[in-house]
Write an enzyme that holds these catalytic residues in place. Structure first.
Site, mmCIF file in Angstrom:
data_model
loop_
_atom_site.group_PDB
_atom_site.id
_atom_site.type_symbol
_atom_site.label_atom_id
_atom_site.label_comp_id
_atom_site.label_asym_id
_atom_site.label_seq_id
_atom_site.Cartn_x
_atom_site.Cartn_y
_atom_site.Cartn_z
ATOM 1 N N ASP A 1 0.847 -1.191 0.000
ATOM 2 C CA ASP A 1 0.000 0.000 0.000
ATOM 3 C C ASP A 1 0.881 1.239 0.000
ATOM 4 O O ASP A 1 2.101 1.160 0.178
ATOM 5 C CB ASP A 1 -0.953 0.009 1.209
ATOM 6 C CG ASP A 1 -0.244 -0.372 2.502
ATOM 7 O OD1 ASP A 1 0.867 0.145 2.740
ATOM 8 O OD2 ASP A 1 -0.803 -1.170 3.265
ATOM 9 N N ASP B 1 1.157 5.231 1.497
ATOM 10 C CA ASP B 1 0.671 6.178 2.498
ATOM 11 C C ASP B 1 1.206 7.570 2.200
ATOM 12 O O ASP B 1 2.324 7.740 1.699
ATOM 13 C CB ASP B 1 1.109 5.758 3.900
ATOM 14 C CG ASP B 1 0.503 4.425 4.321
ATOM 15 O OD1 ASP B 1 -0.541 4.059 3.758
ATOM 16 O OD2 ASP B 1 1.082 3.756 5.193
ATOM 17 N N ASP C 1 8.058 5.330 14.435
ATOM 18 C CA ASP C 1 8.628 4.277 15.272
ATOM 19 C C ASP C 1 10.062 3.909 14.905
ATOM 20 O O ASP C 1 10.969 4.015 15.727
ATOM 21 C CB ASP C 1 7.723 3.030 15.259
ATOM 22 C CG ASP C 1 7.321 2.596 13.860
ATOM 23 O OD1 ASP C 1 7.861 3.133 12.867
ATOM 24 O OD2 ASP C 1 6.446 1.716 13.752
#
Length: 467
Positions: A74, A76, A158
């Site tokens: 995907d 983003d 992260d």
């Protein structure tokens, strides 16, 4: 014995500072990316947002995977526009989420996820706006809608390899955390203090394992060090969220090595407590069965064959079932009801940790129920079982049990031959069963009492529904 992980944890050559206020900028001549490689819808979103006066970039996993030559699943987008501003720009946009508000922009079957730049939460609890951000007593973030700048967004991501921003208009990469360096060195590294970052969101421990397994990366020593201590914090995560995370862990095509890492880092027990107990008390069988199931799943994924979470969860939980069934039989319950009751208890307990939907728990119970029925082949039972829609899954599960070392008196081979036999050969095979005890090759059961009367089975749970 559990296999040791060969290359999960590497010591970095040097300890670098990862949080920057200004990024390292890689121009088009310094990297291999081209905007034509990315989803044209994602590129269009970035261009439209920039044209409307907002900052916008392709970000995270799609940039990382493209640099590694992997086709992203995907794409983003990160932007300075708020969710409401994004929705105002795109008629096909929908705002989702409360804990972490996002925008999904739909282009037919493709969905592009757009997130507003986030900032770190206020250090002083009195400064927090509960509508935007909140934490629990252990520091876990419950709501994360504090918007910020591009620099702040990079700092709160992260892992370094996910803090890469690609501008398809200028074809530049902005690297705030030495992510390109860690990609080149095949290293998973958290941004910031690892203990604090795991306390903010314990699922980051699972993500570290997933990325390491998927990318064949090592985990940097400071990133891995707190995991065993903090692993119990996974019990605080909502069970519905853990279901999604477990699917990502085991259905990525790298489930076998993921399992090894979860066990090694003591992350498996918070996810599957009953199976972890079976792994402790019967390690060789439990480890072999789960590893075989995951290896087969990985192979099917690589071959683009369908896989079902029901079969996978059936394998992950099965080693914890026989002991429960035997206990119920010791209390006087017949084998099939004992199997069904034990299955019901085990799945109910597991759903407290991982919210397995009913569309999967029902097939799990039917696969397990089939293990009790496959040994019972006399008369017309074999043909009826062969016509059962769960026969193939039950048969495959039987072969899995045998490959893990279970003794079934050749039951798997018998069913393999029966499927290939013609009508006359099948009748001969059934006649050959006369005089044999068919009750000894299914799931563990209590020994029959000699001279005892048959137990009444009226009111026993329905085998076909598992209810």
């Amino acid at each position: 014995m559990l296999k040791k992980l060969f290359q999960s944890f590497r010591t970095p050559v040097r300890r670098t500072q990862h949080i920057r206020s200004t990024p390292e900028v890689l121009n088009s001549g310094q990297h291999s990316l081209q905007k034509t490689q990315f989803s044209r819808y994602a590129v269009n979103i970035v261009e439209r947002l920039q044209g409307a006066g907002y900052q916008a970039y392709l970000v995270g996993g799609c940039v990382r995977d493209m640099l590694l030559g992997i086709t992203p699943k995907d794409f983003d987008v990160a932007t300075s526009a708020t969710p409401e501003q994004v929705r105002a720009e795109f008629r096909n946009a929908r705002i989702i989420g409360r804990r972490f508000k996002l925008v999904h922009i739909h282009f037919g079957r493709e969905i592009i996820e757009v997130a507003t730049f986030r900032a770190n939460h206020p250090q002083n609890e009195d400064d927090e706006d509960s509508n935007q951000s909140s934490r629990n007593e252990s520091g876990r973030i419950l709501r994360d809608n504090v918007y910020g700048t591009l620099e702040e967004d990079a700092q709160r991501r992260d892992f370094t390899i996910n803090a890469l921003y690609y501008d398809p208009v200028s074809e530049r990469i902005l690297d705030y955390a030495n992510g390109v360096h860690d990609i080149r060195n095949h290293l998973i590294r958290l941004i910031g203090d690892p203990k604090q970052r795991y306390q903010e969101d314990p699922v980051r421990m699972l993500r570290a394992v997933r990325f390491a397994a998927k990318l064949n990366f090592g985990i940097e020593k400071h990133t891995v060090q707190p995991i065993r201590e903090l692993a119990p914090m996974l019990r605080e995560i909502p069970s519905a969220r853990l279901f999604e995370e477990v699917l990502k862990l085991f259905l990525s095509g790298h489930g076998a090595i993921t399992f090894e890492m979860l066990v090694d880092l003591q992350l498996f027990a918070p996810l599957f407590p009953a199976s972890a107990d079976a792994l402790e008390h019967n390690p060789e069988y439990t480890h072999t069965l789960i590893s075989e199931a995951l290896t087969n799943t990985d192979l099917r994924i690589k071959q683009n064959k369908p896989v079902t979470p029901a079969f996978l969860f059936a394998a992950l939980l099965w080693p914890a079932l026989p002991a429960r069934v035997l206990r119920l039989q010791e209390r006087g319950m017949p084998p099939i009801p004992a199997m069904q009751e034990g299955a019901h208890e085990l799945i109910a307990e597991q759903c407290q940790r991982i919210a397995i939907p009913k569309r999967f728990t029902m097939p799990i119970r039917e696969i397990w129920d089939m293990q009790e029925r496959l040994p019972r082949r006399s008369g017309k039972r074999a043909d009826l079982l062969l016509d059962n829609p769960r026969f193939r899954a039950g048969y495959d599960f039987l072969l899995l049990r045998e490959s893990a070392g279970e003794e079934t008196d050749g039951l798997g081979e018998w069913w393999t031959d029966y499927q290939d036999a013609n009508e006359s050969e099948r009748r001969d095979m059934i006649r050959d069963l006369s005089g044999k005890d068919e009750g000894g090759s299914g799931a563990p059961r209590k020994r029959r009492r000699s001279g005892g009367s048959k137990r009444k089975r009226a009111g026993a749970p329905s085998a076909s529904t598992g209810e």
